[in-house]
Design a protein around this motif. Structure first.
Motif, PDB file in Angstrom:
ATOM      1  N   LEU A  37      38.626  37.724  55.836  1.00  0.00           N
ATOM      2  CA  LEU A  37      37.920  38.386  54.314  1.00  0.00           C
ATOM      3  C   LEU A  37      38.188  37.270  53.345  1.00  0.00           C
ATOM      4  O   LEU A  37      37.557  37.268  52.355  1.00  0.00           O
ATOM      5  CB  LEU A  37      38.821  39.436  54.296  1.00  0.00           C
ATOM      6  CG  LEU A  37      38.329  40.507  54.544  1.00  0.00           C
ATOM      7  CD1 LEU A  37      39.303  42.043  54.036  1.00  0.00           C
ATOM      8  CD2 LEU A  37      36.965  41.053  54.065  1.00  0.00           C
ATOM      9  N   TRP A  38      39.300  36.481  53.634  1.00  0.00           N
ATOM     10  CA  TRP A  38      39.469  35.257  52.706  1.00  0.00           C
ATOM     11  C   TRP A  38      38.360  34.370  52.722  1.00  0.00           C
ATOM     12  O   TRP A  38      37.934  33.904  51.688  1.00  0.00           O
ATOM     13  CB  TRP A  38      41.104  34.508  53.072  1.00  0.00           C
ATOM     14  CG  TRP A  38      41.314  33.610  52.147  1.00  0.00           C
ATOM     15  CD1 TRP A  38      41.024  32.268  51.992  1.00  0.00           C
ATOM     16  CD2 TRP A  38      42.207  33.833  51.169  1.00  0.00           C
ATOM     17  NE1 TRP A  38      41.555  31.677  50.903  1.00  0.00           N
ATOM     18  CE2 TRP A  38      42.351  32.739  50.371  1.00  0.00           C
ATOM     19  CE3 TRP A  38      42.880  34.939  50.611  1.00  0.00           C
ATOM     20  CZ2 TRP A  38      43.121  32.620  49.224  1.00  0.00           C
ATOM     21  CZ3 TRP A  38      43.905  34.863  49.636  1.00  0.00           C
ATOM     22  CH2 TRP A  38      44.008  33.458  48.830  1.00  0.00           C
ATOM     23  N   VAL A  54      39.392  39.758  47.857  1.00  0.00           N
ATOM     24  CA  VAL A  54      39.782  40.324  49.067  1.00  0.00           C
ATOM     25  C   VAL A  54      39.839  42.007  48.811  1.00  0.00           C
ATOM     26  O   VAL A  54      39.615  42.600  49.692  1.00  0.00           O
ATOM     27  CB  VAL A  54      40.909  39.457  49.706  1.00  0.00           C
ATOM     28  CG1 VAL A  54      41.348  40.341  50.882  1.00  0.00           C
ATOM     29  CG2 VAL A  54      40.438  38.377  50.545  1.00  0.00           C
ATOM     30  N   ARG A  55      40.918  41.948  48.061  1.00  0.00           N
ATOM     31  CA  ARG A  55      41.246  43.343  47.942  1.00  0.00           C
ATOM     32  C   ARG A  55      40.005  44.534  47.308  1.00  0.00           C
ATOM     33  O   ARG A  55      39.981  45.466  47.682  1.00  0.00           O
ATOM     34  CB  ARG A  55      42.232  43.442  46.581  1.00  0.00           C
ATOM     35  CG  ARG A  55      42.770  44.955  46.068  1.00  0.00           C
ATOM     36  CD  ARG A  55      43.191  45.625  47.058  1.00  0.00           C
ATOM     37  NE  ARG A  55      43.697  45.351  48.279  1.00  0.00           N
ATOM     38  CZ  ARG A  55      43.694  45.940  49.588  1.00  0.00           C
ATOM     39  NH1 ARG A  55      42.929  47.171  49.782  1.00  0.00           N
ATOM     40  NH2 ARG A  55      44.586  45.503  50.605  1.00  0.00           N
ATOM     41  N   ALA A  58      37.947  44.992  50.556  1.00  0.00           N
ATOM     42  CA  ALA A  58      38.564  45.914  51.260  1.00  0.00           C
ATOM     43  C   ALA A  58      38.386  47.319  50.846  1.00  0.00           C
ATOM     44  O   ALA A  58      38.179  48.200  51.581  1.00  0.00           O
ATOM     45  CB  ALA A  58      40.264  45.347  51.298  1.00  0.00           C
ATOM     46  N   SER A  66      43.274  43.697  55.903  1.00  0.00           N
ATOM     47  CA  SER A  66      42.151  42.711  55.837  1.00  0.00           C
ATOM     48  C   SER A  66      41.789  42.080  57.055  1.00  0.00           C
ATOM     49  O   SER A  66      40.992  41.174  57.264  1.00  0.00           O
ATOM     50  CB  SER A  66      42.837  41.365  55.062  1.00  0.00           C
ATOM     51  OG  SER A  66      43.924  40.929  55.995  1.00  0.00           O
TER      52      SER A  66
END
Length: 79
Positions: A37-38, A54-55, A58, A66
């Motif tokens: 995801l990063w 990322v948050r 998600a 993640s």
């Protein structure tokens, strides 16, 4: 390697808040082998804070953490 696709209702790619304009197709990304995801967050919004992106990814996709899998389709947050 990830492939960008468009499909269905939702948000446009990006990481700066806001909703997609009415009728605009959302952007999705297909997770490539070895991608995190990063990685996706940095590629999507290179100037933004990857932790926030990322948050948002998600949250938008209902991910409990993640961890993503190759081939998984993720809706991307609107810019």
């Amino acid at each position: 390697m990830a492939f960008w696709l468009t499909a269905g209702p939702g948000a446009q790619a990006g990481g700066r808040g806001g909703e997609a304009p009415p009728g605009a197709p959302p952007e999705t990304v297909v997770v490539g082998p070895g991608e995190t995801l990063w990685d996706i967050a940095v590629r999507d919004d290179p100037e933004g804070d990857p932790r926030i992106t990322v948050r948002r990814i998600a949250d938008l996709n209902g991910l409990p953490d993640s961890i993503v899998q190759p081939g998984q389709q993720l809706r991307m947050p609107a810019r």
